[in-house]
Design an enzyme around this catalytic site. Sequence first.
Site, PDB file in Angstrom:
ATOM      1  N   GLY A  19      37.825  47.329  53.047  1.00 24.63           N
ATOM      2  CA  GLY A  19      36.605  46.580  52.757  1.00 24.63           C
ATOM      3  C   GLY A  19      36.909  45.437  51.817  1.00 24.63           C
ATOM      4  O   GLY A  19      37.942  45.425  51.136  1.00 24.63           O
ATOM      5  N   THR A  20      36.007  44.486  51.769  1.00 20.94           N
ATOM      6  CA  THR A  20      36.231  43.301  50.967  1.00 20.94           C
ATOM      7  C   THR A  20      36.203  43.612  49.475  1.00 20.94           C
ATOM      8  O   THR A  20      35.829  44.716  49.055  1.00 20.94           O
ATOM      9  CB  THR A  20      35.194  42.213  51.315  1.00 20.94           C
ATOM     10  OG1 THR A  20      35.555  40.994  50.684  1.00 20.94           O
ATOM     11  CG2 THR A  20      33.800  42.628  50.874  1.00 20.94           C
ATOM     12  N   VAL A  21      36.581  42.659  48.667  1.00 24.27           N
ATOM     13  CA  VAL A  21      36.572  42.810  47.214  1.00 24.27           C
ATOM     14  C   VAL A  21      35.168  43.204  46.753  1.00 24.27           C
ATOM     15  O   VAL A  21      34.169  42.648  47.211  1.00 24.27           O
ATOM     16  CB  VAL A  21      36.998  41.483  46.543  1.00 24.27           C
ATOM     17  CG1 VAL A  21      36.803  41.550  45.029  1.00 24.27           C
ATOM     18  CG2 VAL A  21      38.436  41.156  46.884  1.00 24.27           C
ATOM     19  N   SER A  26      38.326  51.535  45.165  1.00 26.33           N
ATOM     20  CA  SER A  26      39.026  52.386  44.200  1.00 26.33           C
ATOM     21  C   SER A  26      38.203  53.614  43.844  1.00 26.33           C
ATOM     22  O   SER A  26      38.737  54.723  43.736  1.00 26.33           O
ATOM     23  CB  SER A  26      39.353  51.582  42.934  1.00 26.33           C
ATOM     24  OG  SER A  26      40.228  50.519  43.232  1.00 26.33           O
ATOM     25  N   THR A  27      36.901  53.435  43.669  1.00 29.05           N
ATOM     26  CA  THR A  27      36.021  54.569  43.368  1.00 29.05           C
ATOM     27  C   THR A  27      36.025  55.573  44.508  1.00 29.05           C
ATOM     28  O   THR A  27      36.120  56.795  44.296  1.00 29.05           O
ATOM     29  CB  THR A  27      34.589  54.076  43.100  1.00 29.05           C
ATOM     30  OG1 THR A  27      34.598  53.195  41.976  1.00 29.05           O
ATOM     31  CG2 THR A  27      33.647  55.238  42.819  1.00 29.05           C
ATOM     32  N   TYR A  55      45.153  32.421  43.073  1.00 27.45           N
ATOM     33  CA  TYR A  55      43.775  32.018  42.779  1.00 27.45           C
ATOM     34  C   TYR A  55      43.719  30.619  42.180  1.00 27.45           C
ATOM     35  O   TYR A  55      42.707  29.925  42.313  1.00 27.45           O
ATOM     36  CB  TYR A  55      43.101  33.035  41.852  1.00 27.45           C
ATOM     37  CG  TYR A  55      42.547  34.236  42.588  1.00 27.45           C
ATOM     38  CD1 TYR A  55      41.433  34.118  43.400  1.00 27.45           C
ATOM     39  CD2 TYR A  55      43.152  35.485  42.488  1.00 27.45           C
ATOM     40  CE1 TYR A  55      40.915  35.209  44.086  1.00 27.45           C
ATOM     41  CE2 TYR A  55      42.645  36.587  43.168  1.00 27.45           C
ATOM     42  CZ  TYR A  55      41.527  36.434  43.965  1.00 27.45           C
ATOM     43  OH  TYR A  55      41.024  37.524  44.660  1.00 27.45           O
ATOM     44  N   ASP A  90      44.117  53.216  48.937  1.00 25.12           N
ATOM     45  CA  ASP A  90      43.217  52.129  48.564  1.00 25.12           C
ATOM     46  C   ASP A  90      43.712  50.838  49.212  1.00 25.12           C
ATOM     47  O   ASP A  90      44.672  50.254  48.750  1.00 25.12           O
ATOM     48  CB  ASP A  90      43.193  52.000  47.036  1.00 25.12           C
ATOM     49  CG  ASP A  90      42.363  50.822  46.545  1.00 25.12           C
ATOM     50  OD1 ASP A  90      41.565  50.286  47.329  1.00 25.12           O
ATOM     51  OD2 ASP A  90      42.514  50.455  45.365  1.00 25.12           O
ATOM     52  N   ASP A  96      45.433  42.221  55.769  1.00 25.15           N
ATOM     53  CA  ASP A  96      46.103  40.984  55.364  1.00 25.15           C
ATOM     54  C   ASP A  96      46.296  40.023  56.532  1.00 25.15           C
ATOM     55  O   ASP A  96      45.988  38.841  56.433  1.00 25.15           O
ATOM     56  CB  ASP A  96      47.457  41.308  54.720  1.00 25.15           C
ATOM     57  CG  ASP A  96      47.280  41.934  53.353  1.00 25.15           C
ATOM     58  OD1 ASP A  96      46.481  41.408  52.566  1.00 25.15           O
ATOM     59  OD2 ASP A  96      47.923  42.957  53.082  1.00 25.15           O
ATOM     60  N   GLU A 159      38.505  36.380  39.567  1.00 28.47           N
ATOM     61  CA  GLU A 159      37.455  36.482  40.576  1.00 28.47           C
ATOM     62  C   GLU A 159      36.235  35.661  40.183  1.00 28.47           C
ATOM     63  O   GLU A 159      35.564  35.081  41.043  1.00 28.47           O
ATOM     64  CB  GLU A 159      37.070  37.949  40.782  1.00 28.47           C
ATOM     65  CG  GLU A 159      38.182  38.778  41.414  1.00 28.47           C
ATOM     66  CD  GLU A 159      37.864  40.249  41.495  1.00 28.47           C
ATOM     67  OE1 GLU A 159      38.671  40.996  42.079  1.00 28.47           O
ATOM     68  OE2 GLU A 159      36.828  40.676  40.972  1.00 28.47           O
TER      69      GLU A 159
END
Length: 215
Positions: A19-21, A26-27, A55, A90, A96, A159
């Site tokens: 899934g996206t950022v 992680s949860t 970035y 995760d 990618d 971000e």
Amino acid sequence: MNLREKYGIPANAVITIAGTVGVGKSTMTQALADALDFRTSFENVDQNPYLDRFYDDFKKWSFHLQIYFLAERFKEQKRIFENGGGFIQDRSIYEDTGIFAKMHQEKGTMDPVDYETYTNLFEAMVMTPYFPHPHLLIYLDGSLDDIVARIQERGRQMEQQTPISYWEETHERYEKWIQSFDACPVLRLNINEYDLLKNPQEIETIVERVGCIIQ
């Protein structure tokens, strides 16, 4: 009887969270690992030597970043299966090439020759019968507004500096990518249908759904 045994999930299963950022990968990874008594495999963001540079300058560093991710995730996938499975992972190796490298090539932030080199390498390494694909990919889905709100809430500097248009682009591409993904079975979960931080017991409902797919 633990939840893994209760819902018939094999001890050697490998489950990847995608899934996206900002969707809570992680949860979910930690909650599922705790519920199933599995090990975790987390993306090591802090030690990535290219992420901050990327970035700052997408065009200069996109190819380097994708090659780094490919190498690290390939090694991690190999390690997981060599250790006999029983892992929650995760982030997947498939995102990618299917989303990020393709997006940068189409938007002109990755040189076409670099993109061809990268995709050829990915296909030679991953899209073969010899590569150990996970037993299940759990795709965490949510609206763009909810995802941007979560990104802003967690406050990672790199971000926060990223334009909203970038998150819009990645969200749209994730939705297109998952529609055609077929490397392994997929379970889609909407992030508004559970809250594992406030209600940890909700993980059993998710484990039950996993058990319906992995037998």
